[in-house]
Write a protein that holds these residues in place. Structure first.
Motif, PDB file in Angstrom:
ATOM      1  N   ASP A 170      -0.315   4.012   1.226  1.00  0.00           N
ATOM      2  CA  ASP A 170      -0.791   4.742   2.399  1.00  0.00           C
ATOM      3  C   ASP A 170       0.212   4.471   3.525  1.00  0.00           C
ATOM      4  O   ASP A 170       0.373   3.326   3.948  1.00  0.00           O
ATOM      5  CB  ASP A 170      -2.175   4.240   2.793  1.00  0.00           C
TER       6      ASP A 170
ATOM      7  N   GLU B 284      -1.375  -1.013  12.261  1.00  0.00           N
ATOM      8  CA  GLU B 284      -0.087  -1.320  11.637  1.00  0.00           C
ATOM      9  C   GLU B 284       1.034  -0.410  12.126  1.00  0.00           C
ATOM     10  O   GLU B 284       2.212  -0.794  12.103  1.00  0.00           O
ATOM     11  CB  GLU B 284      -0.194  -1.207  10.107  1.00  0.00           C
TER      12      GLU B 284
ATOM     13  N   HIS C 111       0.177   4.751   6.613  1.00  0.00           N
ATOM     14  CA  HIS C 111      -0.380   4.212   7.845  1.00  0.00           C
ATOM     15  C   HIS C 111      -0.969   2.810   7.666  1.00  0.00           C
ATOM     16  O   HIS C 111      -1.495   2.248   8.622  1.00  0.00           O
ATOM     17  CB  HIS C 111      -1.465   5.143   8.386  1.00  0.00           C
ATOM     18  N   ALA C 112      -0.873   2.256   6.453  1.00  0.00           N
ATOM     19  CA  ALA C 112      -1.527   0.981   6.168  1.00  0.00           C
ATOM     20  C   ALA C 112      -0.591  -0.219   6.218  1.00  0.00           C
ATOM     21  O   ALA C 112      -1.057  -1.356   6.304  1.00  0.00           O
ATOM     22  CB  ALA C 112      -2.208   1.028   4.807  1.00  0.00           C
ATOM     23  N   SER C 113       0.723   0.015   6.146  1.00  0.00           N
ATOM     24  CA  SER C 113       1.659  -1.108   6.183  1.00  0.00           C
ATOM     25  C   SER C 113       3.042  -0.596   6.572  1.00  0.00           C
ATOM     26  O   SER C 113       3.321   0.600   6.503  1.00  0.00           O
ATOM     27  CB  SER C 113       1.728  -1.814   4.824  1.00  0.00           C
TER      28      SER C 113
ATOM     29  N   ASP D  49     -10.878   5.088   1.210  1.00  0.00           N
ATOM     30  CA  ASP D  49     -10.176   3.813   1.137  1.00  0.00           C
ATOM     31  C   ASP D  49      -9.256   3.708  -0.078  1.00  0.00           C
ATOM     32  O   ASP D  49      -8.423   2.804  -0.148  1.00  0.00           O
ATOM     33  CB  ASP D  49     -11.174   2.654   1.107  1.00  0.00           C
TER      34      ASP D  49
ATOM     35  N   SER E   2       0.856  -1.188   0.000  1.00  0.00           N
ATOM     36  CA  SER E   2       0.000   0.000   0.000  1.00  0.00           C
ATOM     37  C   SER E   2       0.889   1.234   0.000  1.00  0.00           C
ATOM     38  O   SER E   2       1.964   1.228   0.592  1.00  0.00           O
ATOM     39  CB  SER E   2      -0.908   0.029   1.223  1.00  0.00           C
TER      40      SER E   2
ATOM     41  N   LYS F 231      -4.360   3.470  13.590  1.00  0.00           N
ATOM     42  CA  LYS F 231      -4.064   2.386  12.656  1.00  0.00           C
ATOM     43  C   LYS F 231      -3.199   1.316  13.330  1.00  0.00           C
ATOM     44  O   LYS F 231      -2.086   1.605  13.767  1.00  0.00           O
ATOM     45  CB  LYS F 231      -3.331   2.934  11.419  1.00  0.00           C
TER      46      LYS F 231
ATOM     47  N   GLY G 179      -4.549   4.732  -0.613  1.00  0.00           N
ATOM     48  CA  GLY G 179      -3.362   3.903  -0.771  1.00  0.00           C
ATOM     49  C   GLY G 179      -3.010   3.612  -2.209  1.00  0.00           C
ATOM     50  O   GLY G 179      -1.883   3.198  -2.512  1.00  0.00           O
TER      51      GLY G 179
END
Length: 236
Positions: free
Chosen positions: A53, A131, A55-57, A183, A51, A129, A186
């Motif tokens: 983003d 992650e 904050h997503a991974s 959504d 991703s 988040k 990312g």
């Protein structure tokens, strides 16, 4: 012997930087006309990003791409000492408070100026988040003082707080752009970094283009292409 050869080849290709000639960086061929202007840097990766983003991974392939798209409040020098980035200075009135003074005139890729409200939004979003929230664990408040000043408070003294705010996942996002994208952020990220997002051909490549209004000055390499090499190795 063959196994060692392929392992060595994979290691070399995963860190290889190839300079390709000018042309459309989204075309399948990475070579251009002989003698053409060299304006594209191709970076081989061992896996596709998960991703874009921040904050997503927290995986390495994603982070390598994102660090070109986004900036953080701080950055670490070669000795691991926090240095100014989007925050040009800071002060500690007590051992549980840090006041950050932001750079003025920093632009997001959509043309909006970065403000303290974007910093507040970014830090508070990261805290929600799973992650990446552990990186900011201990922060219990983010307050906007004015457009270019942010106060961060912690539950107790945190010696590593500046280092944590330098982490690539704790990037500063545009509140407006991130909220509007939802959504899909990312897959279409907007940051303040030296490169802006162009396209993502899943499993093949991610193409970035130099951001002309970057606060440090425009990078001399126009296109940056991250190539996923796993499929190529299997074909060999």
């Amino acid at each position: 012997m063959k196994k060692k050869f392929w392992l060595l080849l994979a290691m070399v290709l995963s860190v290889l930087f190839l300079v390709a000639c000018g042309g459309d960086p989204d075309k399948k061929s990475d070579s251009g006309a002989a003698g053409g202007k060299r304006d594209t840097l191709v970076v081989a990766q061992g896996a596709d990003a998960k991703s874009l983003d921040p904050h997503a991974s927290n995986d390495n392939p994603s982070s390598r791409v994102r660090r070109q798209i986004f900036d953080t409040l701080m950055e670490l020098d070669d000795d691991g000492v926090p240095q100014p980035m989007l925050a040009e200075s800071w002060e500690k009135p007590d051992d549980k408070t840090i006041i950050f003074h932001l750079r003025k005139g920093v632009k997001f890729h959509n043309g909006d100026e970065m403000k303290a409200s974007d910093v507040k939004f970014s830090l508070e979003r990261a805290l929600t988040k799973p992650e990446v929230s552990h990186i900011l664990a201990g922060i219990n408040g983010v307050e906007v003082i004015d457009d270019y000043t942010v106060k961060v408070t912690t539950e107790k003294p945190m010696a590593a707080i500046l280092n944590n705010l330098s982490h690539t996942t704790i990037a500063i996002l545009s509140e407006k752009a991130t909220t509007e994208a939802g959504d899909k952020f990312g897959q279409n990220p907007i940051g303040t970094g030296p490169y802006k997002f162009v396209s993502w051909q899943s499993g093949d490549r991610i193409t970035l283009e130099a951001f002309p209004d970057y606060w440090k000055g425009e990078t001399p390499v126009k296109y940056l292409v991250f190539r996923n090499i796993v499929k190529k190795l299997i074909e060999l």
